[in-house]
Design a protein around this motif. Structure first.
Motif, short mmCIF file in Angstrom:
data_model
loop_
_atom_site.label_atom_id
_atom_site.label_comp_id
_atom_site.label_asym_id
_atom_site.label_seq_id
_atom_site.Cartn_x
_atom_site.Cartn_y
_atom_site.Cartn_z
N GLU A 86 0.83 -1.22 0.00
CA GLU A 86 0.00 0.00 0.00
C GLU A 86 0.85 1.26 0.00
O GLU A 86 0.51 2.25 -0.65
CB GLU A 86 -0.92 -0.02 1.22
N ARG A 87 1.97 1.23 0.70
CA ARG A 87 2.86 2.39 0.76
C ARG A 87 3.41 2.75 -0.62
O ARG A 87 3.80 3.89 -0.87
CB ARG A 87 4.02 2.13 1.72
N ASN A 88 3.47 1.76 -1.50
CA ASN A 88 3.95 1.99 -2.87
C ASN A 88 2.81 2.24 -3.85
O ASN A 88 3.06 2.35 -5.06
CB ASN A 88 4.77 0.79 -3.33
N GLY A 89 1.58 2.30 -3.36
CA GLY A 89 0.45 2.52 -4.24
C GLY A 89 0.02 1.27 -4.99
O GLY A 89 -0.59 1.37 -6.06
N TRP A 90 0.31 0.08 -4.42
CA TRP A 90 -0.01 -1.18 -5.08
C TRP A 90 -1.05 -1.96 -4.28
O TRP A 90 -1.13 -1.85 -3.06
CB TRP A 90 1.24 -2.06 -5.20
N THR A 91 -1.79 -2.79 -4.99
CA THR A 91 -2.78 -3.67 -4.37
C THR A 91 -2.57 -5.09 -4.89
O THR A 91 -2.79 -5.34 -6.08
CB THR A 91 -4.21 -3.22 -4.68
N PRO A 92 -2.14 -6.02 -4.06
CA PRO A 92 -1.99 -7.40 -4.52
C PRO A 92 -3.35 -8.07 -4.73
O PRO A 92 -4.33 -7.80 -4.01
CB PRO A 92 -1.23 -8.09 -3.37
N ILE A 93 -3.41 -8.94 -5.71
CA ILE A 93 -4.58 -9.75 -6.01
C ILE A 93 -4.15 -11.21 -5.99
O ILE A 93 -3.13 -11.57 -6.58
CB ILE A 93 -5.17 -9.41 -7.40
N VAL A 94 -4.94 -12.07 -5.33
CA VAL A 94 -4.58 -13.48 -5.25
C VAL A 94 -5.79 -14.35 -5.61
O VAL A 94 -6.94 -13.90 -5.53
CB VAL A 94 -4.07 -13.88 -3.85
#
Length: 478
Positions: A156-164
């Motif tokens: 989140e700190r990098n502006g990313w959202t993981p999807i699994v």
């Protein structure tokens, strides 16, 4: 509870729209305390199972009447909850691992987005997953659900959202009240157990149609989104795939679905087991995890560039998996039995090579378009705690991206004859985890030392048991 009563509860929830409250109609989850009260009242829920997943992924908690849940004090459990082994023991303390000598309380806070019914309960019952906190409101850093959130915060700190998207394999077996006897496949509707390999057989699935109907009904009643069900390679070995989404939500679903499958099987006088290697001559069971990362603002998959080609982040994620998966193996294969699955010339990987649409490697890249580009981690076994397995796998990929790592070249042919690069046993895996500074920094010393102590204690418990192999080959020969 019968299948009919499950459907009746579903119909009741869909038709109760008094006041236009959409949350009341939801099969799974609400946002607020007031919505939870309305949701429970609409279903005449009498009891609530307040659960929290422990280090093994076992549901711990309390069962209480609904009125007491809302009127009682803040819920608590002993601090030793997250230091128990699978046998219920507490590890011996050492210089690195210590726990509260008074075994004081930790506070449990409900996550109302997980609220759902318990469809197999005899009385109207709901279940609610909780998070663990200290008395002053800090998250318990060794709690598996909190640990996964900790890893997601790095993204989140990098502006990313993981999807699994997880895939769960399991076996159906005959009831086995005596653990000294080997497990056997159950008898299906034909009256005969499976005697040969039935990979992807529809007919073999049809042998257990009534059971699978119950699994689907129970899952639907809880708002669990099963994508597909197939017959796997082993005798009465099945695989259920879940739809892709948020890692915490998917870990919650795996956590609940394991219990759902076991309960449905018991109703049909069978066991469902998620042991990694329950039968010596059958394949092991895995929990493969498909992973991708999207930009939190645009929703675009960062594994693809503007032209739709693999991005540097994609290759670095793979490189992170290659470098660090062996060091988190104790979370992906958490028991002595887990390593029996990782045998040469089987469907299970023994190394962390990668390849395109290659099922012989530990890290597979399925065929897909640019937006669906993803990395499948084929290393975790089905006995792993879904929160820890997803946290571990995503942490490896994160370190790869953060450090700009470069992967090896992809494998074109079979990787099954290549050397092992994964730990061969639990103690080796635990030592590697504790010795990898980057992972200690990410997971925190408290979790690393606690988890190490738990696994070492479980290994010592295992060593007290004398196996049939030892009696067979050593008793009269040495």
């Amino acid at each position: 509870m019968s299948r009919k009563s499950v459907r009746q509860q579903k119909i009741a929830s869909e038709t109760n729209t008094e006041g236009g409250a959409a949350a009341v109609d939801s099969l799974r989850g609400v946002d607020t305390l007031e919505e939870a009260k309305a949701w429970l009242a609409a279903r005449n829920i009498e009891d609530i199972e307040c659960v929290v997943p422990d280090q093994a992924g076992v549901a711990r908690g309390k069962l209480m009447p609904t009125d007491k849940f809302f009127s009682g004090p803040v819920m608590s459990l002993p601090a030793s909850l997250f230091a128990q082994t699978i046998t219920g023991e507490l590890p011996a303390e050492d210089d690195d691992f210590q726990y509260d000598p008074t075994d004081g309380d930790i506070m449990l806070r409900p996550d109302y987005s997980t609220l759902s019914i318990v469809p197999w309960a005899s009385d109207p019952t709901a279940q609610l997953i909780h998070d663990a906190y200290t008395r002053d409101g800090r998250p318990i850093e060794i709690a598996p659900r909190q640990l996964l959130k900790r890893i997601l915060n790095l993204y989140e700190r990098n502006g990313w959202t993981p999807i699994v998207a997880p895939e769960m394999e399991f076996y159906l077996v005959k009831p086995n009240p005596d653990p000294d006897y080997p497990l056997e496949p159950p008898v299906g509707r034909s009256g005969r157990p499976e005697s040969g390999r039935q990979s992807y057989s529809i007919q073999a699935v049809n042998e257990f149609d009534d059971l699978f109907d119950d699994i689907y009904d129970f899952s639907e009643a809880q708002g669990l989104e099963i994508d597909t069900l197939i017959h796997e390679e082993g005798a009465a070995q099945m695989e259920i795939n879940l739809r892709h989404g948020d890692p915490v939500q998917l870990a919650d679903q795996v956590f609940l679905l394991k219990r759902t499958i076991r309960e449905a099987a018991l109703n049909h006088k069978m066991y469902a087991t998620f042991m990694a290697k329950p039968m010596s001559r059958e394949p092991g069971s895995a929990m493969h995890v498909h992973q991708s990362i999207v930009d939190s603002e645009t929703g675009k998959n960062i594994f693809s560039d503007e032209e739709g080609n693999p991005s540097p982040a994609f290759f670095s994620f793979i490189a992170g998996q290659q470098k660090y998966l062996p060091a988190v193996m104790c979370m992906l294969a958490p028991y002595v039995n887990s390593y029996r699955r990782l045998a040469r010339n089987t469907a299970a990987p023994i190394n962390v090579h990668w390849g395109y649409d290659n099922r012989t490697v530990g890290i597979r890249v399925p065929n897909s378009g640019a937006q669906a580009r993803r990395v499948e981690n084929r290393v975790p076994s089905s006995d792993s705690n879904p929160y820890l397995a997803m946290a571990a796998s995503l942490a490896c990929g994160y370190l790869g991206i953060e450090n700009g790592l470069t992967p090896e070249d992809p494998i074109d042919g079979s990787a099954r004859g290549l050397p092992h690069s994964l730990p061969r046993g639990l103690l080796e895996a635990v030592a590697l985890f504790e010795e990898t500074d980057e992972l200690v920094d990410i997971f925190g010393k408290s979790f690393v030392h606690t988890y190490r102590a738990i696994k070492q204690t479980e290994y010592e418990t295992f060593m007290r048991v004398i196996s049939s192999w030892e009696r067979e080959y050593l008793l009269l020969s040495v």
